[in-house]
Scaffold this active site. Sequence first.
Site, PDB file in Angstrom:
ATOM      1  N   ASP A  98       0.854  -1.176   0.000  1.00  0.00           N
ATOM      2  CA  ASP A  98       0.000   0.000   0.000  1.00  0.00           C
ATOM      3  C   ASP A  98       0.894   1.232   0.000  1.00  0.00           C
ATOM      4  O   ASP A  98       1.784   1.354   0.842  1.00  0.00           O
ATOM      5  CB  ASP A  98      -0.870  -0.022   1.273  1.00  0.00           C
ATOM      6  CG  ASP A  98      -2.280   0.440   1.012  1.00  0.00           C
ATOM      7  OD1 ASP A  98      -2.437   1.565   0.495  1.00  0.00           O
ATOM      8  OD2 ASP A  98      -3.226  -0.313   1.333  1.00  0.00           O
ATOM      9  N   ASP A 199      -3.143   4.634  -2.207  1.00  0.00           N
ATOM     10  CA  ASP A 199      -4.169   5.247  -1.368  1.00  0.00           C
ATOM     11  C   ASP A 199      -4.535   6.648  -1.880  1.00  0.00           C
ATOM     12  O   ASP A 199      -3.649   7.479  -2.115  1.00  0.00           O
ATOM     13  CB  ASP A 199      -3.613   5.340   0.067  1.00  0.00           C
ATOM     14  CG  ASP A 199      -4.677   5.623   1.099  1.00  0.00           C
ATOM     15  OD1 ASP A 199      -5.593   4.806   1.238  1.00  0.00           O
ATOM     16  OD2 ASP A 199      -4.589   6.678   1.749  1.00  0.00           O
ATOM     17  N   GLU A 241      -6.580   4.030  -5.821  1.00  0.00           N
ATOM     18  CA  GLU A 241      -7.856   4.298  -5.164  1.00  0.00           C
ATOM     19  C   GLU A 241      -8.296   5.686  -5.616  1.00  0.00           C
ATOM     20  O   GLU A 241      -7.744   6.694  -5.203  1.00  0.00           O
ATOM     21  CB  GLU A 241      -7.702   4.247  -3.644  1.00  0.00           C
ATOM     22  CG  GLU A 241      -9.051   4.229  -2.944  1.00  0.00           C
ATOM     23  CD  GLU A 241      -8.970   4.630  -1.477  1.00  0.00           C
ATOM     24  OE1 GLU A 241      -9.888   4.270  -0.733  1.00  0.00           O
ATOM     25  OE2 GLU A 241      -8.017   5.323  -1.081  1.00  0.00           O
ATOM     26  N   HIS A 314     -11.239  -3.119   3.416  1.00  0.00           N
ATOM     27  CA  HIS A 314     -11.138  -2.817   4.849  1.00  0.00           C
ATOM     28  C   HIS A 314     -11.903  -1.559   5.253  1.00  0.00           C
ATOM     29  O   HIS A 314     -11.968  -1.243   6.436  1.00  0.00           O
ATOM     30  CB  HIS A 314      -9.663  -2.665   5.211  1.00  0.00           C
ATOM     31  CG  HIS A 314      -9.022  -1.508   4.507  1.00  0.00           C
ATOM     32  ND1 HIS A 314      -8.827  -1.496   3.139  1.00  0.00           N
ATOM     33  CD2 HIS A 314      -8.588  -0.313   4.953  1.00  0.00           C
ATOM     34  CE1 HIS A 314      -8.290  -0.337   2.793  1.00  0.00           C
ATOM     35  NE2 HIS A 314      -8.123   0.400   3.869  1.00  0.00           N
ATOM     36  N   ASP A 315     -12.454  -0.829   4.284  1.00  0.00           N
ATOM     37  CA  ASP A 315     -13.218   0.389   4.602  1.00  0.00           C
ATOM     38  C   ASP A 315     -14.719   0.175   4.481  1.00  0.00           C
ATOM     39  O   ASP A 315     -15.501   1.089   4.766  1.00  0.00           O
ATOM     40  CB  ASP A 315     -12.857   1.523   3.617  1.00  0.00           C
ATOM     41  CG  ASP A 315     -11.439   2.014   3.777  1.00  0.00           C
ATOM     42  OD1 ASP A 315     -10.888   1.913   4.891  1.00  0.00           O
ATOM     43  OD2 ASP A 315     -10.873   2.509   2.774  1.00  0.00           O
TER      44      ASP A 315
HETATM   45  O1  TEU Z   1      -9.544   5.559   2.152  1.00  0.00           O
HETATM   46  C1  TEU Z   1      -9.883   6.652   1.354  1.00  0.00           C
HETATM   47  C2  TEU Z   1     -11.138   7.273   1.537  1.00  0.00           C
HETATM   48  O2  TEU Z   1     -11.461   8.205   0.824  1.00  0.00           O
HETATM   49  C3  TEU Z   1     -12.019   7.007   2.677  1.00  0.00           C
HETATM   50  O3  TEU Z   1     -12.917   8.066   2.722  1.00  0.00           O
HETATM   51  C4  TEU Z   1     -12.811   5.822   2.574  1.00  0.00           C
HETATM   52  O4  TEU Z   1     -13.652   5.906   1.470  1.00  0.00           O
HETATM   53  C5  TEU Z   1     -13.551   5.814   3.859  1.00  0.00           C
HETATM   54  O5  TEU Z   1     -12.796   5.024   4.724  1.00  0.00           O
HETATM   55  C6  TEU Z   1     -14.923   5.311   3.770  1.00  0.00           C
HETATM   56  O6  TEU Z   1     -15.588   5.724   4.884  1.00  0.00           O
HETATM   57  C7  TEU Z   1      -8.185   5.294   2.243  1.00  0.00           C
HETATM   58  C8  TEU Z   1      -7.944   4.028   3.024  1.00  0.00           C
HETATM   59  O7  TEU Z   1      -8.468   2.936   2.338  1.00  0.00           O
HETATM   60  C9  TEU Z   1      -8.503   4.196   4.406  1.00  0.00           C
HETATM   61  O8  TEU Z   1      -8.391   3.030   5.172  1.00  0.00           O
HETATM   62  C10 TEU Z   1      -7.756   5.320   5.056  1.00  0.00           C
HETATM   63  O9  TEU Z   1      -8.323   5.597   6.296  1.00  0.00           O
HETATM   64  C11 TEU Z   1      -7.763   6.587   4.203  1.00  0.00           C
HETATM   65  O10 TEU Z   1      -7.473   6.340   2.842  1.00  0.00           O
HETATM   66  C12 TEU Z   1      -6.704   7.544   4.690  1.00  0.00           C
HETATM   67  O11 TEU Z   1      -5.434   7.044   4.407  1.00  0.00           O
END
Ligand code: TEU
Length: 540
Positions: A98, A199, A241, A314-315
């Site tokens: 990542d 990311d 992403e 994971h989100d």
């Molecule tokens: O997430 C990016 C992001 O835009 C987040 O808003 C994500 O959509 C959100 O978690 C949904 O509620 C990335 C990573 O995947 C996330 O785990 C990180 O917290 C974030 O970037 C900051 O690095």
Amino acid sequence: MERKWWHSGTVYQIYPKSFLDTNGDGTGDIRGIIEKLDYIALLGVDIIWITPVFCSPMDDNGYDISNYTEIDPSFGTNEEMYELIEEAGKRGLKVILDLVVNHSSDEHAWFVESRASKDSPRRDYYVWRKGKDGNPPTDTMAVFGGSAWEYDEATGEYYLHMFSKKQPDLNWHNESLRREIYDMMNFWLDKGVMGFRMDVIDMIGKHIDEGNCGNTEDTHRFIHEMYENTMKDRDCFTVGETGGANVERAKLFSNPARGELTCVFQFEHISIDEQNGCKWDLAPFSMKRFKEIINRWETELGDEGCVGLFWNNHDQPRALSRWGTEGKYRNECAKMMGILLHYLRGVPFVYQGEEFGMTNAEINDPQKFDDIEMRNYWREQLEKGADMEKVMKGIKAKGRDNARAPMQWNSSRNCGFSEAEPWIAARCNNPEITAEAALEDKNSVFWSYKQAIEYRKTSDTVKYGDFTLLETADEVFAYERSHEGEKITVVCNFSEKENEFIRTFSDNAELIQQVYQNADITAEKITLRPYEALVVVEKI
Ligand code: TEU
Ligand code: CA
């Protein structure tokens, strides 16, 4: 179109903290991934994406990095990471890491230096601005709540943080910063890493003073420059992403001719069940909208780009709980959803536990929320005097702890994840769903996923075929893929009710995958059982 190794590929996403703990401290580790490489290889995937394992104060579970080239001691050592890359390679698995370079941790040496004084050589590595009449420079909001600007006493200026206060945004307009990032990427590529998941990479070219958070030419210029300086002459795979991407922007990011990224994640389907642009504001899942979105991406991207296909990460809450079922037809539904996704055009991603049908976590006690986004939202709403029952409903449905509960390997203590109390309070709401049970049952979700993953490797129709959405009953998602005299039809009943499908394929079509054992595909009208899915192939 030029053939690439990753056209056959499926990616397995690992959230190491919750994967497997081998030293009994309650936190998953790199050794745990090494121990499970045979299991991952058995699934048939080609690439492992490992979410951040670098030194971090863990304000956002590793997405706040304080040293990009050192493994955080809670996960293990750099030597163990090199061993993981080597052991994965022996099993035909490529490792991608990542890359979190929109921001760093506030504890990164660069930021410590930057915030110390306005004259620091690295001051400009971050985004500093003067306030406006005692207020932040712009009204930009942080993703995790509140203003995106934090006042810093030491120099009397504000720094930008699009996420938490402990995640200051890096200033990509500074060229020496960019050089240092490319060096760091080359460090990992030289160790055998085969690419990166990037990311929020669509934010790096932001022009914050104009309120533009990344939809700029600069974003593409920086990503192309990164490619030229790191991955150009290596056969890498990258996925960006890009939460804000529509099809047109996705083409800019992932058209092979442009030298930016291999593919992108789009978030349109993931946003169906929200309203007012707020993830917590729940809306019902609309199959009509889902079909429209997938159809658009599958037909309009063509050879000019590539999309990462995913239900989970994971989100996100677990899609099976979110849009499918945890009930009687859980296994059928999990298989159907896997089939629906894996025969599409793009690069499929499987998030740990999805391959045997893990469901959402139990989330009840606000005192035990781990995720910073959930905690901040809860606190903000409490202070506002909001309807906390409604807030809790949103959190249970969408909170990020849902997918971060420990992997359930077997039926022993803590489901085989750890001897100790796991780092996170969240637990999957059904302890009976385990990898071990799935491996023993030849009709399980695991073997169904494997079948689809293996089939892609052998089929140019899956890899390169055209996509056509079929007109069906609302709850049925059916599509055709066709390529050089062959057609694959995928029919998915996205419902626990029976639905009818009027046969569109010939009598001699061959059934290559199904959810139940004994589908009859010769009937004119096929009655689809709850969550039934069929995949048939025929010559055309
Ligand atoms: O997430 C990016 C992001 O835009 C987040 O808003 C994500 O959509 C959100 O978690 C949904 O509620 C990335 C990573 O995947 C996330 O785990 C990180 O917290 C974030 O970037 C900051 O690095
Ligand atoms: Ca551990």
